[in-house]
Design a protein around this motif. Structure first.
Motif, mmCIF file in Angstrom:
data_model
loop_
_atom_site.group_PDB
_atom_site.id
_atom_site.type_symbol
_atom_site.label_atom_id
_atom_site.label_comp_id
_atom_site.label_asym_id
_atom_site.label_seq_id
_atom_site.Cartn_x
_atom_site.Cartn_y
_atom_site.Cartn_z
ATOM 1 N N ARG A 32 0.887 -1.178 0.121
ATOM 2 C CA ARG A 32 0.148 0.012 -0.027
ATOM 3 C C ARG A 32 0.702 1.254 0.077
ATOM 4 N NH1 ARG A 32 -5.289 1.128 1.577
ATOM 5 N NH2 ARG A 32 -5.534 3.507 0.903
ATOM 6 N N GLY A 33 1.929 1.315 0.722
ATOM 7 C CA GLY A 33 3.049 2.403 0.717
ATOM 8 C C GLY A 33 3.533 2.655 -0.671
ATOM 9 N N TRP A 34 3.938 1.547 -1.446
ATOM 10 C CA TRP A 34 4.368 1.629 -2.617
ATOM 11 C C TRP A 34 3.387 2.242 -3.896
ATOM 12 C CZ3 TRP A 34 7.131 -3.690 -3.171
ATOM 13 C CH2 TRP A 34 8.430 -3.949 -2.577
ATOM 14 N N TYR A 35 2.279 1.855 -3.360
ATOM 15 C CA TYR A 35 1.118 2.137 -4.295
ATOM 16 C C TYR A 35 0.957 3.922 -4.060
ATOM 17 C CZ TYR A 35 -3.658 2.957 -6.007
ATOM 18 O OH TYR A 35 -4.940 3.572 -6.675
ATOM 19 N N GLU A 36 0.653 4.326 -2.767
ATOM 20 C CA GLU A 36 0.744 5.514 -2.521
ATOM 21 C C GLU A 36 1.898 6.493 -2.901
ATOM 22 O OE1 GLU A 36 -2.086 6.583 -1.665
ATOM 23 O OE2 GLU A 36 -3.207 4.733 -0.781
ATOM 24 N N ALA A 37 3.063 5.889 -2.719
ATOM 25 C CA ALA A 37 4.268 6.850 -3.181
ATOM 26 C C ALA A 37 4.277 7.131 -4.547
ATOM 27 C CB ALA A 37 5.355 5.834 -2.849
ATOM 28 N N ALA A 38 3.476 6.325 -5.253
ATOM 29 C CA ALA A 38 3.496 6.621 -6.904
ATOM 30 C C ALA A 38 2.640 7.756 -7.264
ATOM 31 C CB ALA A 38 3.058 5.534 -7.607
#
Length: 473
Positions: A281-287
């Protein structure tokens, strides 16, 4: 066991009329002086197979026979351990209690060894299934508009696609189509199949994340470089994030598609599951960030494939299961079944035959393809003795039918989990939807054994209802 005794024979350990505290466990040949000993002696040599069978079919049959033998031994051993444990609990004589305790430890180790062997065979069967999937990859039935939605979504910066369906519904084939499409766009791809992960890879969060990093690097033909990019001063999720950000996503400008198949395997690992979900979820939000870091993460595209809902509890703000593009694979409709039959050179379906097949198995892709493959093979090799569809449907829910291996495998899953067996027995013994415990319902749905109707369960097809109402009745 004498050398001339059949190596497949399992010692009788039904343990009838067990007596404790009096010093005797009346289990035919088992007494207080000899509660231990082997309960299994299983032959792992080659099994006899038909000369007409393909190598993968032979291997599957052999593994299924081994699994059945070991499971019988596992069941007997479980009964034996339970009886010895009861004897140990209620025994009052110190010397006998000590003896029971020592024997209990020995038998529990044996039980653990059998469990490990079962898990190993399950992994081998999964590998054979994957190989068969690759072999049949040229047989693919589109389910519009699913494919186009996936192709359009995966090229978007920071995309996340979630593919959900019960087992053997075609999730992996769709995943391969998506990966092939992205390779055609010049993207890098890395596929992680958690069903094939060794138990050692799932020992703890650190081991799992480092395995993930090394496996993805290997898929990209890169050196691992964990020593350079993994610093103990940072937390585990932070280290994994740095590894992707500073290394895997920075060595090229091409987007990276990371697919994770059989994600539900992590549901049984509470130390890993919530933290890994938080990481994704953090990687998705970082994008979504508009800075330099965000531009790096926009190159990562995620495809998560799972066979059931996420029944472990998760904070909605930490979950990857409520963002991105959700894809739920439906069963085949009538036209798609006809298309599949045509692809395999079978043109003997009339309206009555099609209705009969769909009435038995619904549009379940695996069951439909198994039936069509059997009919097509009979049509090609037994021209003068063509197997009639009516006969196939009549024998289908029996041990003589073409689905017998699959049905026994599903039965094994139920017998291996008493909660599932009890719940599914309730489902198949009635014609009305049944309310089950949420986790039991999701696990049965994951196996493809039930359909969810609101909060209730029904048998997913009449084939299952007929077979399991007899076996579990």
């Amino acid at each position: 066991m004498p050398d001339d005794q059949d190596p497949k024979q399992v010692t009788n350990n039904d343990l009838p009329d067990s007596q404790f505290a009096g010093g005797l466990i009346n289990a035919n040949t088992v007494n207080a002086g000899q509660i231990g000993g082997n309960v299994y002696n299983i032959h792992f040599g080659p099994q006899a197979t038909s000369d007409n069978s393909s190598p993968s079919r032979q291997q599957t049959n052999r593994l299924q026979q081994e699994r059945e033998s070991i499971y019988k031994a596992y069941t007997l051993q479980s009964q034996k351990v339970a009886n010895i444990r009861n004897a140990w609990v209620i025994e009052t004589d110190p010397s006998r209690k000590f003896q029971y305790g020592q024997q209990l430890q020995t038998e529990e180790r044996t039980l653990q060894e059998l469990g490990d062997k079962l898990e190993t065979i399950e992994q081998k069967l999964s590998k054979v299934d994957n190989e068969q999937t690759k072999t049949n990859a040229n047989i693919y039935i589109k389910r519009p508009p699913i494919e186009e939605k996936c192709y359009n979504a995966i090229v978007q910066p920071g995309a996340l696609i979630r593919i959900k369906a019960p087992q053997r519904m075609g999730k992996t084939l769709l995943l391969e189509k998506i990966l092939d499409h992205t390779r055609g766009q010049g993207y890098q791809t890395a596929k992680l199949d958690l069903k094939l992960a060794d138990v050692e890879n799932l020992a703890n969060l650190k081991t799992f994340l480092q395995w993930l990093c090394v496996d993805v690097a290997d898929s990209l033909d890169l050196e691992p470089q964990l020593d350079k990019h993994w610093q103990e001063v940072f937390g585990l999720n932070k280290n994994c994030t740095r590894y992707f950000q500073k290394y895997l996503l920075s060595v090229t400008d091409a987007p990276l598609v990371l697919s994770i198949d059989n994600f539900e395997r992590l549901f049984d690992y509470p130390e890993i599951f919530p933290q890994f979900c938080l990481l994704l979820r953090g990687w998705y939000e970082a994008a979504k960030q508009g800075d330099k870091i965000g531009n790096i993460w926009k190159k990562l595209r995620l495809v998560v494939v799972h066979s059931t809902e996420s029944y472990p509890s998760l904070d909605t703000n930490h979950s990857p299961f409520n963002v991105g593009l959700p894809i739920e694979l439906p069963e085949f409709n009538d036209q798609q079944v006809l298309d599949l039959a045509e692809q395999q050179g079978l043109n003997m379906f009339g309206e009555q035959g099609l209705n009969g097949l769909m009435g038995l198995v619904g549009g379940h892709p695996y069951l439909v393809q198994s039936a069509i493959t059997a009919l097509s093979s009979a049509n090609a090799h037994l021209k003068s003795q063509q197997i009639l569809l009516e006969e196939l449907l009549r024998l289908a829910p029996t041990e003589q039918g073409i689905f017998s291996d699959h049905l026994r495998q599903q039965l094994w899953h139920l017998q291996h989990n008493p909660q599932l067996e009890t719940g599914y027995k309730r489902v198949v013994m009635t014609d009305v939807p049944v309310r089950l415990d949420t986790e039991v319902a999701f696990k049965l749905h994951s196996l493809g054994l039930v359909k969810l109707v609101s909060n209730d369960c029904v048998a997913s097809c009449d084939l299952y209802r007929q077979y399991f109402s007899t076996r579990l009745g």
